[in-house]
Design an enzyme around this catalytic site. Structure first.
Site, PDB file in Angstrom:
ATOM      1  N   GLU A 118      -6.047   4.418   5.241  1.00  0.00           N
ATOM      2  CA  GLU A 118      -5.836   4.111   4.039  1.00  0.00           C
ATOM      3  C   GLU A 118      -6.180   5.540   2.950  1.00  0.00           C
ATOM      4  OE1 GLU A 118      -6.995   0.993   1.461  1.00  0.00           O
ATOM      5  OE2 GLU A 118      -5.125   0.158   2.331  1.00  0.00           O
ATOM      6  N   SER A 125     -11.311  -1.195   2.076  1.00  0.00           N
ATOM      7  CA  SER A 125     -10.889  -0.994   3.516  1.00  0.00           C
ATOM      8  C   SER A 125      -9.917   0.089   3.515  1.00  0.00           C
ATOM      9  CB  SER A 125      -9.332  -1.923   2.791  1.00  0.00           C
ATOM     10  OG  SER A 125      -8.875  -2.992   2.434  1.00  0.00           O
ATOM     11  N   ARG A 153       0.938  -1.049   0.203  1.00  0.00           N
ATOM     12  CA  ARG A 153      -0.084   0.277  -0.092  1.00  0.00           C
ATOM     13  C   ARG A 153       0.916   1.215  -0.016  1.00  0.00           C
ATOM     14  NH1 ARG A 153      -2.918  -3.979  -0.920  1.00  0.00           N
ATOM     15  NH2 ARG A 153      -5.306  -3.511  -0.187  1.00  0.00           N
TER      16      ARG A 153
HETATM   17  N1  EPU Z   1     -11.420 -10.552   9.467  1.00  0.00           N
HETATM   18  C1  EPU Z   1     -12.635 -10.504  10.295  1.00  0.00           C
HETATM   19  N2  EPU Z   1     -12.897 -10.535  10.602  1.00  0.00           N
HETATM   20  C2  EPU Z   1     -13.817  -9.608   9.680  1.00  0.00           C
HETATM   21  C3  EPU Z   1     -12.763  -9.526   8.531  1.00  0.00           C
HETATM   22  C4  EPU Z   1     -11.758 -10.176   8.541  1.00  0.00           C
HETATM   23  O1  EPU Z   1     -12.093 -11.596  11.255  1.00  0.00           O
HETATM   24  O2  EPU Z   1     -14.453  -8.570   9.499  1.00  0.00           O
HETATM   25  C5  EPU Z   1     -10.147 -11.622   9.404  1.00  0.00           C
HETATM   26  C6  EPU Z   1     -10.498 -13.073   8.737  1.00  0.00           C
HETATM   27  O3  EPU Z   1     -10.906 -13.840   8.780  1.00  0.00           O
HETATM   28  C7  EPU Z   1      -8.579 -13.373   7.688  1.00  0.00           C
HETATM   29  C8  EPU Z   1      -8.201 -12.255   7.553  1.00  0.00           C
HETATM   30  O4  EPU Z   1      -9.582 -10.941   8.893  1.00  0.00           O
HETATM   31  O5  EPU Z   1      -8.687 -14.160   8.425  1.00  0.00           O
HETATM   32  C9  EPU Z   1      -8.211 -10.833   6.401  1.00  0.00           C
HETATM   33  O6  EPU Z   1      -9.308 -10.971   6.564  1.00  0.00           O
HETATM   34  P1  EPU Z   1      -9.462 -10.712   4.079  1.00  0.00           P
HETATM   35  O7  EPU Z   1      -8.625 -11.613   3.658  1.00  0.00           O
HETATM   36  O8  EPU Z   1     -11.010 -10.433   4.466  1.00  0.00           O
HETATM   37  O9  EPU Z   1      -8.511  -9.545   4.250  1.00  0.00           O
HETATM   38  P2  EPU Z   1      -8.517  -8.215   4.702  1.00  0.00           P
HETATM   39  O10 EPU Z   1      -6.458  -7.783   5.067  1.00  0.00           O
HETATM   40  O11 EPU Z   1      -9.591  -8.204   5.532  1.00  0.00           O
HETATM   41  C10 EPU Z   1      -7.614  -7.012   2.176  1.00  0.00           C
HETATM   42  C11 EPU Z   1      -6.801  -6.184   1.709  1.00  0.00           C
HETATM   43  C12 EPU Z   1      -8.301  -5.970   1.103  1.00  0.00           C
HETATM   44  C13 EPU Z   1      -8.294  -7.097  -0.601  1.00  0.00           C
HETATM   45  C14 EPU Z   1      -7.989  -8.468   1.142  1.00  0.00           C
HETATM   46  C15 EPU Z   1      -7.708  -9.839   0.017  1.00  0.00           C
HETATM   47  C16 EPU Z   1      -5.774  -4.788   3.046  1.00  0.00           C
HETATM   48  C17 EPU Z   1      -5.886  -3.145   3.544  1.00  0.00           C
HETATM   49  N3  EPU Z   1      -6.993  -5.217   2.886  1.00  0.00           N
HETATM   50  O12 EPU Z   1      -7.967  -7.695   3.033  1.00  0.00           O
HETATM   51  O13 EPU Z   1      -8.051  -5.162  -0.241  1.00  0.00           O
HETATM   52  O14 EPU Z   1      -9.214  -7.401  -0.553  1.00  0.00           O
HETATM   53  O15 EPU Z   1      -6.677  -8.567   1.821  1.00  0.00           O
HETATM   54  O16 EPU Z   1      -6.462  -9.764  -0.933  1.00  0.00           O
HETATM   55  O17 EPU Z   1      -4.589  -4.738   3.061  1.00  0.00           O
HETATM   56  C18 EPU Z   1      -8.272  -2.154  -0.687  1.00  0.00           C
HETATM   57  O18 EPU Z   1      -7.699  -2.358   0.030  1.00  0.00           O
HETATM   58  O19 EPU Z   1      -9.830  -2.093  -0.488  1.00  0.00           O
HETATM   59  C19 EPU Z   1      -9.167  -4.416  -0.204  1.00  0.00           C
HETATM   60  C20 EPU Z   1     -10.134  -4.957   0.042  1.00  0.00           C
END
Ligand code: EPU
Length: 343
Positions: free
Chosen positions: A328, A232, A163
């Site tokens: 972000e 995000s 990012r």
């Molecule tokens: N989780 C929870 N509760 C929630 C959301 C997530 O416990 O409400 C846990 C999930 O179970 C998982 C972990 O957090 O173990 C990560 O969640 P997820 O795979 O959904 O990804 P994220 O880290 O929340 C990042 C990016 C997203 C991208 C996804 C998939 C960032 C800030 N965000 O989200 O990017 O789509 O990975 O690669 O790095 C964006 O930037 O707008 C965006 C959507």
């Protein structure tokens, strides 16, 4: 070319009301130079607006807002294994990803359905499902406001990281006019993230990968047309191994993404979920019920309403986990300067 008092509410995906004192839509280099000249004459700091999917706008912007709308998708080089394509900053990101897949140009499929325009993709090095766009960027064409000339930054000069890029380090310097991608002609599927392998199943094709990424995103992320949001809202924080060990002792289920430098990336969505903010609202603004990392404007909120909610979320996560969540989206003040988010 320059319009007065334009409402930007439909031009930012959080739908924050914001009146731009001056506004210009730019479709080529000449118009960009004219707009910058206007700013110079009136001593204004321009705000460069792309798809509006990563900005926090105040209710008034007393400056010129330059909306980047340069179009074009041109193949500039091609070999048996690769294709080099120059894409105008104003092209819609998702439509370009779909087009590349149709053309059998591979690499961007994991990044389908990310909102915004091509010109913003290098700024925060958009990433999803184990792929970051920087890996597929050959060069970024810019107007360099310091040198007062158009120039080209090769990918290594862009300082791409999670990012992050040079465009975040020095936001007042470069205006991105187009991005040149180097894509593959042979499929090279990236399935390691989360449950992507399972979702893709036996049909290991780039087309199916793209379909599955779209399905996963649609199942978790709110449609901005229905629930205005900026994707995000916070970055996933990166902490030291010893900080992680301390937390992991109390929270053994805490998700962990080890980084190349020995530090650990933790999931902001998980932290927000743990403090009870998943699906919770503070007046007009809340965190989405299916993905706690996404902040939603439920009811005609303005910047102050958004700040009230996200600062409370930051406070609660800080209290429980001693971790600072960094938003972000880019925050502007009324004169068009980018400001730091205050906790
Ligand atoms: N989780 C929870 N509760 C929630 C959301 C997530 O416990 O409400 C846990 C999930 O179970 C998982 C972990 O957090 O173990 C990560 O969640 P997820 O795979 O959904 O990804 P994220 O880290 O929340 C990042 C990016 C997203 C991208 C996804 C998939 C960032 C800030 N965000 O989200 O990017 O789509 O990975 O690669 O790095 C964006 O930037 O707008 C965006 C959507």
């Amino acid at each position: 070319m320059i319009q007065n008092n334009i409402q930007l509410q439909t031009l930012n995906t959080l739908k924050l009301p914001c009146i731009a004192q001056y506004y210009a839509e730019i479709t080529n280099s000449t118009e960009l130079l004219q707009a910058l000249d206007f700013c110079h004459q009136h001593n204004l700091k321009p705000v460069i607006l792309s798809g509006g999917s990563n900005v926090l706008l105040p209710s008034k912007l007393n400056t010129l807002v330059i909306k980047m709308a340069i179009q074009g998708i041109d193949v500039i080089d091609e070999s048996s294994d690769e294709v080099v394509i120059c894409v105008g900053a104003g092209q819609n990101w998702h439509e370009f990803v779909l087009y590349s897949t149709e053309k059998k140009w591979y690499g961007l499929q994991n990044l389908a359905l990310i909102p915004g325009l091509v010109g913003a993709s290098p700024v925060q090095n958009i990433g999803a499902y184990g792929v970051e766009v920087g890996e597929f960027i050959d060069a970024v064409e810019v107007y360099d406001r310091q040198k007062k000339q158009f120039s080209v930054l090769k990918a290594f000069q862009c300082h791409f990281a999670y990012r992050h890029s040079i465009f975040k380090e020095d936001p007042a310097r470069y205006i991105i006019t187009s991005v040149t991608f180097k894509l593959k002609k042979q499929p090279d599927l990236r399935l390691a993230y989360g449950d992507l392998t399972q979702a893709v199943g036996e049909q290991k094709t780039p087309e199916n990968l793209q379909t599955q990424v779209i399905a996963i995103r649609q199942s978790k992320l709110p449609n901005p047309k229905e629930y205005p949001n900026a994707g995000s809202f916070f970055k996933n924080p990166i902490i030291t191994q010893s900080e992680y060990d301390l937390l992991n002792h109390n929270y053994p289920t805490m998700p962990k993404y080890p980084q190349a430098d020995g530090r650990v990336k933790v999931a902001a969505g998980w932290l927000i979920d743990q403090v009870g903010w998943k699906g919770k609202r503070l007046e007009k603004v809340g965190m989405f019920a299916k993905q706690a990392l996404v902040l939603v404007n439920y009811e005609d909120a303005n910047l102050k309403d958004v700040q009230k909610t996200y600062q409370t979320v930051q406070f609660d996560v800080q209290q429980k986990f001693s971790i600072h969540l960094e938003p972000e989206p880019v925050l502007f003040d009324e004169t068009g300067h980018i400001c730091l988010h205050t906790a």
